[in-house]
Structures are given as structure tokens and as C-alpha cells.
Design a protein around this motif. Structure first.
Motif, PDB file in Angstrom:
ATOM      1  N   LEU A  20       0.828  -1.209   0.000  1.00  0.00           N
ATOM      2  CA  LEU A  20       0.000   0.000   0.000  1.00  0.00           C
ATOM      3  C   LEU A  20       0.861   1.257   0.000  1.00  0.00           C
ATOM      4  N   ALA A  21       2.179   1.062  -0.158  1.00  0.00           N
ATOM      5  CA  ALA A  21       3.118   2.194  -0.172  1.00  0.00           C
ATOM      6  C   ALA A  21       3.937   2.146  -1.462  1.00  0.00           C
ATOM      7  N   TYR A  22       5.265   1.938  -1.346  1.00  0.00           N
ATOM      8  CA  TYR A  22       6.115   1.992  -2.538  1.00  0.00           C
ATOM      9  C   TYR A  22       6.618   0.631  -2.996  1.00  0.00           C
ATOM     10  N   GLY A  23       6.207  -0.438  -2.295  1.00  0.00           N
ATOM     11  CA  GLY A  23       6.512  -1.794  -2.736  1.00  0.00           C
ATOM     12  C   GLY A  23       7.990  -2.073  -2.907  1.00  0.00           C
ATOM     13  N   PRO A  24       8.325  -2.969  -3.842  1.00  0.00           N
ATOM     14  CA  PRO A  24       9.720  -3.379  -4.043  1.00  0.00           C
ATOM     15  C   PRO A  24      10.610  -2.311  -4.664  1.00  0.00           C
ATOM     16  N   SER A  25      10.021  -1.252  -5.180  1.00  0.00           N
ATOM     17  CA  SER A  25      10.825  -0.194  -5.809  1.00  0.00           C
ATOM     18  C   SER A  25      11.454   0.728  -4.773  1.00  0.00           C
ATOM     19  N   GLY A  26      10.708   1.015  -3.706  1.00  0.00           N
ATOM     20  CA  GLY A  26      11.209   1.960  -2.708  1.00  0.00           C
ATOM     21  C   GLY A  26      11.289   3.369  -3.266  1.00  0.00           C
ATOM     22  N   ARG A  27      11.921   4.236  -2.530  1.00  0.00           N
ATOM     23  CA  ARG A  27      12.147   5.628  -2.912  1.00  0.00           C
ATOM     24  C   ARG A  27      13.426   6.088  -2.226  1.00  0.00           C
ATOM     25  N   PRO A  28      14.014   7.217  -2.644  1.00  0.00           N
ATOM     26  CA  PRO A  28      15.176   7.726  -1.909  1.00  0.00           C
ATOM     27  C   PRO A  28      14.846   7.884  -0.424  1.00  0.00           C
ATOM     28  N   GLY A  29      15.626   7.239   0.422  1.00  0.00           N
ATOM     29  CA  GLY A  29      15.373   7.283   1.854  1.00  0.00           C
ATOM     30  C   GLY A  29      14.405   6.225   2.340  1.00  0.00           C
ATOM     31  N   ILE A  30      13.775   5.507   1.387  1.00  0.00           N
ATOM     32  CA  ILE A  30      12.821   4.446   1.733  1.00  0.00           C
ATOM     33  C   ILE A  30      13.256   3.161   1.044  1.00  0.00           C
ATOM     34  N   PRO A  31      13.828   2.209   1.770  1.00  0.00           N
ATOM     35  CA  PRO A  31      14.280   0.955   1.171  1.00  0.00           C
ATOM     36  C   PRO A  31      13.114   0.168   0.572  1.00  0.00           C
ATOM     37  N   PRO A  32      13.381  -0.726  -0.385  1.00  0.00           N
ATOM     38  CA  PRO A  32      12.308  -1.517  -1.000  1.00  0.00           C
ATOM     39  C   PRO A  32      11.553  -2.355   0.026  1.00  0.00           C
ATOM     40  N   ASN A  33      10.248  -2.492  -0.209  1.00  0.00           N
ATOM     41  CA  ASN A  33       9.362  -3.289   0.647  1.00  0.00           C
ATOM     42  C   ASN A  33       9.388  -2.858   2.116  1.00  0.00           C
ATOM     43  N   SER A  34       9.425  -1.544   2.326  1.00  0.00           N
ATOM     44  CA  SER A  34       9.418  -1.023   3.697  1.00  0.00           C
ATOM     45  C   SER A  34       7.998  -0.801   4.195  1.00  0.00           C
ATOM     46  N   VAL A  35       7.756  -1.163   5.451  1.00  0.00           N
ATOM     47  CA  VAL A  35       6.542  -0.737   6.139  1.00  0.00           C
ATOM     48  C   VAL A  35       6.770   0.718   6.562  1.00  0.00           C
ATOM     49  N   LEU A  36       5.815   1.583   6.267  1.00  0.00           N
ATOM     50  CA  LEU A  36       5.951   3.000   6.592  1.00  0.00           C
ATOM     51  C   LEU A  36       5.049   3.375   7.768  1.00  0.00           C
ATOM     52  N   VAL A  37       5.586   4.187   8.662  1.00  0.00           N
ATOM     53  CA  VAL A  37       4.840   4.644   9.838  1.00  0.00           C
ATOM     54  C   VAL A  37       4.655   6.160   9.713  1.00  0.00           C
ATOM     55  N   PHE A  38       3.397   6.595   9.738  1.00  0.00           N
ATOM     56  CA  PHE A  38       3.109   8.025   9.608  1.00  0.00           C
ATOM     57  C   PHE A  38       2.288   8.525  10.788  1.00  0.00           C
ATOM     58  N   GLU A  39       2.628   9.705  11.261  1.00  0.00           N
ATOM     59  CA  GLU A  39       1.772  10.450  12.173  1.00  0.00           C
ATOM     60  C   GLU A  39       1.098  11.525  11.326  1.00  0.00           C
ATOM     61  N   VAL A  40      -0.221  11.499  11.292  1.00  0.00           N
ATOM     62  CA  VAL A  40      -0.968  12.370  10.376  1.00  0.00           C
ATOM     63  C   VAL A  40      -1.994  13.197  11.134  1.00  0.00           C
ATOM     64  N   GLU A  41      -2.009  14.482  10.829  1.00  0.00           N
ATOM     65  CA  GLU A  41      -2.991  15.402  11.407  1.00  0.00           C
ATOM     66  C   GLU A  41      -3.783  16.021  10.258  1.00  0.00           C
ATOM     67  N   LEU A  42      -5.067  15.730  10.191  1.00  0.00           N
ATOM     68  CA  LEU A  42      -5.922  16.261   9.129  1.00  0.00           C
ATOM     69  C   LEU A  42      -6.418  17.644   9.527  1.00  0.00           C
ATOM     70  N   ILE A  43      -5.838  18.653   8.907  1.00  0.00           N
ATOM     71  CA  ILE A  43      -6.131  20.038   9.273  1.00  0.00           C
ATOM     72  C   ILE A  43      -7.401  20.563   8.601  1.00  0.00           C
TER      73      ILE A  43
END
Length: 233
Positions: free
Chosen positions: A197-220
Motif C-alpha cells: 500500500l506504499a512503494y513496494g519493491p521499488s522503494g524511494r530515496p530514503g525508503i528501502p524496498p518493501n518497507s513498512v511506513l509509519v506516519f503520524e498524520v494530522e488532518l487540518i
């Protein structure tokens, strides 16, 4: 031949590793500018997770400035292909390792206090229940957020930039799209987003492939598409 674009500089990627030939005193404007260019090159290679040899890189830059080349075009192309093969193998190994670690993390996390899990595999904690409306997929929202890996390493933060982000609910990673529609304006949630549900096996700069991502989100706020379009005119 593959090329790396660093700032305005195009650097032919030969196949380099890590160190410096000798310490240079940065006592002139030219040396400082040259060092800045080197920082851009090294930073770009590191960001792309490319292994390189700094001594070979420094020698190549020196030779190129003198119009010399120790390798033929064919040899450089072969070296680049080999580098690409090694990078792909390294990425696949990292993706496999992270996929297993992520699955283990989510399996354990789903039984943690207040964690809810949706049918898609998204996990979240409602830290503050909002009192406003919930956004729809076609809406544009204004949010503050911080994103980390499961080890706590931060890769992004609107708080650090000092300004909330605005984007379409349907224009971000699937985990965000789903989570935002579960929130209400004024609410805060902590998200645990599986790699699919994120960037899968490709990853992104700073995000390794197949990473679980943790977000703190505030809906303003929710910014309707029509209102967002007027703001950009």
C-alpha cells in the motif's frame, strides 16, 4: 551509457567505492566550489544506493579534465552493465529481507493496544478523533505529517518544513488514500502502511524496498477541488 544527473552536472557512472585520496585544505573559492560539486556527486550516488570507489572516481575526474581515459567506451559500457546487475541483485536481496521483516512487524503490531486493521492490511491508531467532515477521494486535503521507517528513522516531515502539505486524497499512496477517508478534520492518526500500500519493491530515496511506513498524520482541513483550482489561478 547510463548517466547520473547531479544538479546541473552530468556524471558518467563508472563503478566506484568509498574514501578520499588525501585531505585537501579548502582555502580558495575554487577548492570550495570543487568540494561542493564532489558533495553533490557523492550524495547523489549514496541516495541511489550505488556502491562506488572514491579513489577511482577522483582519478576519473582528474583524467577527464586532462583529456585522458584509461578505459575504452566498450569497457565503460560493460562496467556500467555490471554495476546495474549488482545494484539490481542488491535491491532484490534488500526487498526480500525487508518484506519478511515488515510482515513480522505488522503481525506483531496488529495486537498492540488500540491498533485497528482494515481489510487491505492497513493498520492505524486514532490518537485524536476529529469533529469535522471526512474527506472523499476527489477532495484535496491539508495535513501535517511525519513519516518514519519501523526503526524510527525519519524520511519526511511537513512539521520540519514548517508548513502543512496539500494534495489530492486520490493522488497519494493507497495507504494514505484509504486512511485519510477514515479520518475527520481535526483528527490525528498513526498509520502503519504495508509495502503493497506504499512503494513496494521499488522503494524511494530514503525508503528501502518493501518497507513498512509509519506516519503520524494530522488532518487540518479539506480543500475541495474547485476551491484548490481557484487558489492556483
Amino acid at each position: 551509457m547510463n548517466k547520473l544527473v547531479v544538479g546541473g552536472l552530468v556524471v558518467a557512472a563508472l563503478g566506484f567505492t568509498t574514501a578520499c585520496q588525501k585531505k585537501v585544505k579548502l582555502d580558495t573559492d575554487m577548492k570550495k566550489a570543487s568540494y561542493a560539486i564532489g558533495q553533490q556527486i557523492g550524495g547523489n550516488l549514496k541516495q541511489q544506493n550505488i556502491d562506488f570507489d572514491a579513489d577511482a572516481l577522483a582519478q576519473a575526474l582528474k583524467d577527464a579534465s586532462a583529456g585522458k581515459n584509461e578505459m575504452s567506451k566498450e569497457d565503460m559500457q560493460a562496467a556500467m552493465m555490471k554495476l546495474q546487475e549488482m545494484a539490481m541483485k542488491k535491491q532484490q536481496e534488500a526487498a526480500d529481507t525487508n518484506a519478511k521483516a515488515g510482515k513480522d512487524f505488522l503481525e506483531k503490531n496488529k495486537s498492540a493496544a488500540n491498533v485497528k486493521t482494515t481489510a487491505s492490511g492497513l493498520q492505524y491508531i486514532v490518537e485524536k478523533e476529529g469533529t469535522g467532515a471526512s474527506p472523499k477521494k476527489e477532495d484535496v486535503v491539508k495535513v501535517h505529517y511525519k513519516g518514519t521507517l519501523t526503526n524510527g528513522e525519519q524520511f519526511d516531515s511537513s512539521y520540519d518544513r514548517g508548513q502543512p502539505a496539500e494534495f489530492p486524497v486520490g493522488g497519494v499512496i493507497p495507504g494514505w488514500t484509504e486512511a485519510l477517508q477514515l479520518m475527520k478534520v481535526g483528527g490525528k492518526s498513526k498509520l502503519f502502511i504495508p509495502p503493497e500500500l506504499a512503494y513496494g519493491p521499488s522503494g524511494r530515496p530514503g525508503i528501502p524496498p518493501n518497507s513498512v511506513l509509519v506516519f503520524e498524520v494530522e488532518l487540518i482541513d479539506i480543500v475541495k477541488q474547485q476551491a484548490a483550482a481557484k487558489k492556483t489561478k
